[in-house]
Write a protein that holds these residues in place. Structure first.
Motif, PDB file in Angstrom:
ATOM      1  N   ASN A  79     -22.893 -35.923 -43.388  1.00 39.68           N
ATOM      2  CA  ASN A  79     -24.230 -36.506 -43.562  1.00 39.68           C
ATOM      3  C   ASN A  79     -24.177 -37.991 -43.190  1.00 39.68           C
ATOM      4  O   ASN A  79     -23.094 -38.539 -42.951  1.00 39.68           O
ATOM      5  CB  ASN A  79     -24.727 -36.324 -45.010  1.00 39.68           C
ATOM      6  CG  ASN A  79     -23.728 -36.865 -46.021  1.00 39.68           C
ATOM      7  OD1 ASN A  79     -23.514 -38.066 -46.089  1.00 39.68           O
ATOM      8  ND2 ASN A  79     -23.087 -35.989 -46.779  1.00 39.68           N
ATOM      9  N   GLY A  80     -25.334 -38.623 -43.202  1.00 38.63           N
ATOM     10  CA  GLY A  80     -25.402 -40.026 -42.795  1.00 38.63           C
ATOM     11  C   GLY A  80     -24.756 -40.977 -43.794  1.00 38.63           C
ATOM     12  O   GLY A  80     -24.256 -42.042 -43.408  1.00 38.63           O
ATOM     13  N   THR A  81     -24.774 -40.602 -45.064  1.00 39.54           N
ATOM     14  CA  THR A  81     -24.151 -41.457 -46.078  1.00 39.54           C
ATOM     15  C   THR A  81     -22.637 -41.475 -45.884  1.00 39.54           C
ATOM     16  O   THR A  81     -22.007 -42.537 -45.939  1.00 39.54           O
ATOM     17  CB  THR A  81     -24.512 -40.945 -47.498  1.00 39.54           C
ATOM     18  OG1 THR A  81     -25.913 -40.686 -47.545  1.00 39.54           O
ATOM     19  CG2 THR A  81     -24.144 -41.959 -48.559  1.00 39.54           C
TER      20      THR A  81
ATOM     21  N   THR B  79     -34.318 -50.846 -47.314  1.00 37.78           N
ATOM     22  CA  THR B  79     -33.652 -49.715 -46.666  1.00 37.78           C
ATOM     23  C   THR B  79     -33.601 -48.568 -47.659  1.00 37.78           C
ATOM     24  O   THR B  79     -33.986 -48.708 -48.824  1.00 37.78           O
ATOM     25  CB  THR B  79     -32.234 -50.098 -46.186  1.00 37.78           C
ATOM     26  OG1 THR B  79     -31.619 -48.955 -45.553  1.00 37.78           O
ATOM     27  CG2 THR B  79     -31.337 -50.525 -47.340  1.00 37.78           C
ATOM     28  N   PHE B  80     -33.084 -47.432 -47.194  1.00 44.76           N
ATOM     29  CA  PHE B  80     -32.838 -46.311 -48.097  1.00 44.76           C
ATOM     30  C   PHE B  80     -31.570 -46.623 -48.903  1.00 44.76           C
ATOM     31  O   PHE B  80     -30.654 -47.276 -48.404  1.00 44.76           O
ATOM     32  CB  PHE B  80     -32.657 -45.031 -47.266  1.00 44.76           C
ATOM     33  CG  PHE B  80     -32.428 -43.796 -48.091  1.00 44.76           C
ATOM     34  CD1 PHE B  80     -33.354 -43.396 -49.041  1.00 44.76           C
ATOM     35  CD2 PHE B  80     -31.283 -43.035 -47.912  1.00 44.76           C
ATOM     36  CE1 PHE B  80     -33.143 -42.252 -49.802  1.00 44.76           C
ATOM     37  CE2 PHE B  80     -31.060 -41.888 -48.671  1.00 44.76           C
ATOM     38  CZ  PHE B  80     -31.997 -41.501 -49.618  1.00 44.76           C
TER      39      PHE B  80
ATOM     40  N   ALA C  36     -28.953 -45.184 -49.575  1.00 45.14           N
ATOM     41  CA  ALA C  36     -27.639 -44.748 -49.070  1.00 45.14           C
ATOM     42  C   ALA C  36     -26.859 -45.899 -48.427  1.00 45.14           C
ATOM     43  O   ALA C  36     -25.624 -45.904 -48.459  1.00 45.14           O
ATOM     44  CB  ALA C  36     -27.820 -43.621 -48.057  1.00 45.14           C
ATOM     45  N   THR C  37     -27.564 -46.855 -47.841  1.00 46.61           N
ATOM     46  CA  THR C  37     -26.884 -47.978 -47.185  1.00 46.61           C
ATOM     47  C   THR C  37     -26.018 -48.705 -48.222  1.00 46.61           C
ATOM     48  O   THR C  37     -24.847 -49.023 -47.967  1.00 46.61           O
ATOM     49  CB  THR C  37     -27.925 -48.952 -46.569  1.00 46.61           C
ATOM     50  OG1 THR C  37     -28.954 -48.207 -45.925  1.00 46.61           O
ATOM     51  CG2 THR C  37     -27.286 -49.900 -45.580  1.00 46.61           C
TER      52      THR C  37
ATOM     53  N   VAL D 148     -29.822 -52.157 -40.402  1.00 43.80           N
ATOM     54  CA  VAL D 148     -30.502 -50.854 -40.433  1.00 43.80           C
ATOM     55  C   VAL D 148     -31.599 -50.832 -39.359  1.00 43.80           C
ATOM     56  O   VAL D 148     -32.402 -51.757 -39.274  1.00 43.80           O
ATOM     57  CB  VAL D 148     -31.130 -50.604 -41.824  1.00 43.80           C
ATOM     58  CG1 VAL D 148     -31.827 -49.252 -41.869  1.00 43.80           C
ATOM     59  CG2 VAL D 148     -30.066 -50.707 -42.909  1.00 43.80           C
TER      60      VAL D 148
ATOM     61  N   ASP E 159     -26.639 -49.062 -39.154  1.00 48.12           N
ATOM     62  CA  ASP E 159     -27.130 -47.889 -39.878  1.00 48.12           C
ATOM     63  C   ASP E 159     -28.241 -47.307 -39.007  1.00 48.12           C
ATOM     64  O   ASP E 159     -29.404 -47.726 -39.077  1.00 48.12           O
ATOM     65  CB  ASP E 159     -27.647 -48.267 -41.270  1.00 48.12           C
ATOM     66  CG  ASP E 159     -28.134 -47.042 -42.056  1.00 48.12           C
ATOM     67  OD1 ASP E 159     -28.404 -46.000 -41.416  1.00 48.12           O
ATOM     68  OD2 ASP E 159     -28.271 -47.128 -43.293  1.00 48.12           O
TER      69      ASP E 159
ATOM     70  N   ALA F 165     -29.284 -44.245 -38.976  1.00 51.48           N
ATOM     71  CA  ALA F 165     -29.725 -42.960 -39.541  1.00 51.48           C
ATOM     72  C   ALA F 165     -31.081 -42.554 -38.973  1.00 51.48           C
ATOM     73  O   ALA F 165     -31.360 -41.369 -38.802  1.00 51.48           O
ATOM     74  CB  ALA F 165     -29.797 -43.050 -41.063  1.00 51.48           C
ATOM     75  N   GLN F 166     -31.931 -43.547 -38.688  1.00 55.67           N
ATOM     76  CA  GLN F 166     -33.304 -43.231 -38.265  1.00 55.67           C
ATOM     77  C   GLN F 166     -33.523 -43.469 -36.774  1.00 55.67           C
ATOM     78  O   GLN F 166     -34.647 -43.338 -36.307  1.00 55.67           O
ATOM     79  CB  GLN F 166     -34.281 -44.100 -39.078  1.00 55.67           C
ATOM     80  CG  GLN F 166     -34.098 -43.934 -40.585  1.00 55.67           C
ATOM     81  CD  GLN F 166     -35.060 -44.781 -41.404  1.00 55.67           C
ATOM     82  OE1 GLN F 166     -35.958 -45.412 -40.871  1.00 55.67           O
ATOM     83  NE2 GLN F 166     -34.856 -44.801 -42.714  1.00 55.67           N
TER      84      GLN F 166
ATOM     85  N   SER G  76     -27.715 -40.068 -39.125  1.00 53.44           N
ATOM     86  CA  SER G  76     -27.961 -38.918 -40.005  1.00 53.44           C
ATOM     87  C   SER G  76     -28.690 -37.842 -39.213  1.00 53.44           C
ATOM     88  O   SER G  76     -29.558 -38.153 -38.398  1.00 53.44           O
ATOM     89  CB  SER G  76     -28.844 -39.361 -41.179  1.00 53.44           C
ATOM     90  OG  SER G  76     -29.391 -38.233 -41.846  1.00 53.44           O
TER      91      SER G  76
ATOM     92  N   LYS H 113     -35.103 -36.458 -39.362  1.00 54.50           N
ATOM     93  CA  LYS H 113     -34.720 -37.550 -38.456  1.00 54.50           C
ATOM     94  C   LYS H 113     -35.110 -37.212 -37.012  1.00 54.50           C
ATOM     95  O   LYS H 113     -35.296 -36.037 -36.669  1.00 54.50           O
ATOM     96  CB  LYS H 113     -33.207 -37.804 -38.533  1.00 54.50           C
ATOM     97  CG  LYS H 113     -32.686 -38.111 -39.928  1.00 54.50           C
ATOM     98  CD  LYS H 113     -33.310 -39.351 -40.505  1.00 54.50           C
ATOM     99  CE  LYS H 113     -32.636 -39.736 -41.817  1.00 54.50           C
ATOM    100  NZ  LYS H 113     -33.519 -40.433 -42.740  1.00 54.50           N
TER     101      LYS H 113
ATOM    102  N   TYR I  99     -40.272 -47.752 -48.345  1.00 50.16           N
ATOM    103  CA  TYR I  99     -39.788 -47.307 -49.614  1.00 50.16           C
ATOM    104  C   TYR I  99     -40.570 -48.074 -50.669  1.00 50.16           C
ATOM    105  O   TYR I  99     -40.914 -49.231 -50.429  1.00 50.16           O
ATOM    106  CB  TYR I  99     -38.281 -47.577 -49.736  1.00 50.16           C
ATOM    107  CG  TYR I  99     -37.537 -46.864 -48.597  1.00 50.16           C
ATOM    108  CD1 TYR I  99     -37.178 -45.530 -48.723  1.00 50.16           C
ATOM    109  CD2 TYR I  99     -37.274 -47.525 -47.414  1.00 50.16           C
ATOM    110  CE1 TYR I  99     -36.534 -44.871 -47.677  1.00 50.16           C
ATOM    111  CE2 TYR I  99     -36.642 -46.860 -46.364  1.00 50.16           C
ATOM    112  CZ  TYR I  99     -36.278 -45.532 -46.495  1.00 50.16           C
ATOM    113  OH  TYR I  99     -35.679 -44.877 -45.454  1.00 50.16           O
TER     114      TYR I  99
HETATM  115  C1  LIG Z   1     -31.495 -45.867 -43.471  1.00 49.10           C
HETATM  116  C2  LIG Z   1     -30.730 -44.661 -43.930  1.00 49.10           C
HETATM  117  N1  LIG Z   1     -29.413 -44.758 -44.158  1.00 49.10           N
HETATM  118  C3  LIG Z   1     -28.688 -43.707 -44.558  1.00 49.10           C
HETATM  119  C4  LIG Z   1     -29.253 -42.467 -44.770  1.00 49.10           C
HETATM  120  C5  LIG Z   1     -28.412 -41.367 -45.295  1.00 49.10           C
HETATM  121  O1  LIG Z   1     -28.412 -40.219 -44.526  1.00 49.10           O
HETATM  122  P1  LIG Z   1     -28.111 -38.785 -45.203  1.00 49.10           P
HETATM  123  O2  LIG Z   1     -29.322 -38.407 -45.982  1.00 49.10           O
HETATM  124  O3  LIG Z   1     -27.854 -37.892 -44.039  1.00 49.10           O
HETATM  125  O4  LIG Z   1     -26.911 -38.944 -46.063  1.00 49.10           O
HETATM  126  C6  LIG Z   1     -30.626 -42.308 -44.545  1.00 49.10           C
HETATM  127  C7  LIG Z   1     -31.263 -41.004 -44.766  1.00 49.10           C
HETATM  128  O5  LIG Z   1     -32.400 -40.863 -45.100  1.00 49.10           O
HETATM  129  C8  LIG Z   1     -31.387 -43.426 -44.125  1.00 49.10           C
HETATM  130  O6  LIG Z   1     -32.704 -43.327 -43.917  1.00 49.10           O
END
Ligand SMILES: Cc1ncc(COP(=O)(O)O)c(C=O)c1O
Length: 377
Positions: A65-67, A91-92, A94-95, A143, A169, A171-172, A193, A198, A322
């Motif tokens: 996954n992206g995380t 940001t989300f 996960a960063t 990001v 990052d 992911a998007q 991700s 996505k 967010y």
């Molecule tokens: C900016 C950002 N970073 C990291 C992630 C993490 O990706 P994942 O959900 O695949 O772990 C996301 C996912 O929504 C994201 O939007």
């Protein structure tokens, strides 16, 4: 009853329209995996890594996954306790999660009003602040929010002056370009991700790390595969288990085959919204030297919540990415914030609203979105 209530809702993201475009190839690709039975790291994964490497011009290592992709990128730099990782507050989560999981300290910087991405000026202050606080600034995570690449030309020298490495990052933003360079080689390390919503998404979880250096790519592959190799049951270093499965890779290969066709369609929807909504709401950021992947079409409005409700009543799906900056998420309260705070991130969190966007959004559906926004503002 409002006449619009009788119409089919317009979801914020419609994955089924894309699936219809990709059938019967999509089902056949998944059935091929069921038949060959190499469910994890099978031939589809190898083919996908090759194709993603060709697309991006960087070494590609797929993962769970992206995380995980972000964590693996940080791990490959040996980021850990005592290290600071500067990142945008908008940001989300996960960063920040990836940095904390490595034992490092996230330092939240602000974003630029014009791009929603990490502000070079705030990043510089955060790096200085981290060093003064006794931390080693080891990485800057930029990001590419909503699909628009960050300002890597400004961030790279800044990070280098602290011996820190920039991680994208992405992911998007897979599929986006900056100065005609594809995401994947805009920074030494990029993490993406493949979450279903996505721009390039699978039908489950998935992610990938891109590394411009071959040696670093090898290290990441080792870390993602239990530190195993050469050979089986030979664990030369501590790693983790983060793998893409063959079914997801099969799905991604089908979707990658139409990505180049979808990106201009996403851009066309965004342009149409821009033309119709200009002057009535604040339009999403653009950059003259970048092509966004348009993960989201995100407007700003001072009365965002009321607008979202009105659109909901008209059958138009929306999302808030967010509702608060990460530094105000309970899990991250107490982590350092750049001196002066993150006022732009705060304003954006209060005002942003994402509208429906996908490559297959009909003009009729686009018109309904436009009409509903214009009626509500
Ligand atoms: C900016 C950002 N970073 C990291 C992630 C993490 O990706 P994942 O959900 O695949 O772990 C996301 C996912 O929504 C994201 O939007």
């Amino acid at each position: 009853m409002n006449i619009q209530n009788k119409l089919a809702p317009v979801p914020v993201i419609d994955l089924q329209a894309q699936r219809a475009r990709l059938e019967p190839g999509m089902s056949e690709a998944v059935l091929r995996v069921l038949a060959h039975g190499r469910f994890v790291l099978g031939p589809e994964v190898e083919a996908l890594e090759r194709q993603l490497g060709d697309w991006s011009g960087a070494h590609c290592i797929t993962c769970g996954n992206g995380t995980d992709a972000l964590e693996l990128a940080l791990w490959s730099l040996d980021v850990g306790v005592g290290d600071a990782v500067v990142m945008p507050a908008f940001t989300f989560a996960a960063t920040a999660e990836a940095a904390v999981k490595r034992g490092a300290t996230p330092v939240f910087a602000d974003v630029d009003e014009a791009s929603f991405n990490l502000s070079a000026e705030s990043c510089a202050r955060a790096l200085d602040f981290a060093r003064r606080a006794g931390l080693r600034p080891k990485a800057v995570i930029a990001v590419d929010l909503f699909g628009l690449p960050a300002d890597y030309a400004a961030l790279a020298p800044l990070a280098a002056s602290y011996d820190a490495t920039v991680i994208a990052d992405a992911a998007q933003s897979f599929g986006a370009t900056l100065d005609n360079q594809p995401v994947g080689r805009l920074a030494p390390l990029s993490a993406t991700s493949f979450y279903p919503s996505k721009p390039l998404g699978c039908y489950g979880d998935g992610g990938a790390v891109f590394a411009t250096d071959e040696g670093v790519a090898k290290k990441i592959r080792l870390l993602a595969r239990h530190g195993q190799g050469p050979g089986r049951y030979n664990h030369v270093t501590l790693g983790m288990n983060s793998r893409l499965d063959s079914m997801q890779a099969a799905v991604l290969l089908q979707k990658l085959s139409v990505l180049a066709e979808e990106l201009p369609k996403r851009e066309a929807v965004a342009k149409r919204y821009d033309a119709a909504l200009k002057g009535r709401v604040e339009l999403p950021p653009r950059a003259a030297n970048a092509a966004s992947a348009w993960a989201c079409y995100t407007i700003r409005h001072p009365d965002r919540d009321r607008l979202g409700e009105a659109l909901g009543q008209a059958g138009i799906g929306t999302a808030v990415h967010y509702p608060r900056p990460v530094n105000r998420q309970p899990a991250f309260v107490g982590q350092p914030v750049v001196p002066g705070g993150v006022p732009v991130s705060e304003r954006l969190a209060a005002e942003v609203l994402s509208l429906p966007l996908c490559a297959y959004l009909s003009q009729r559906a686009q018109d309904r979105v436009i009409e509903a926004v214009l009626a509500a503002v």
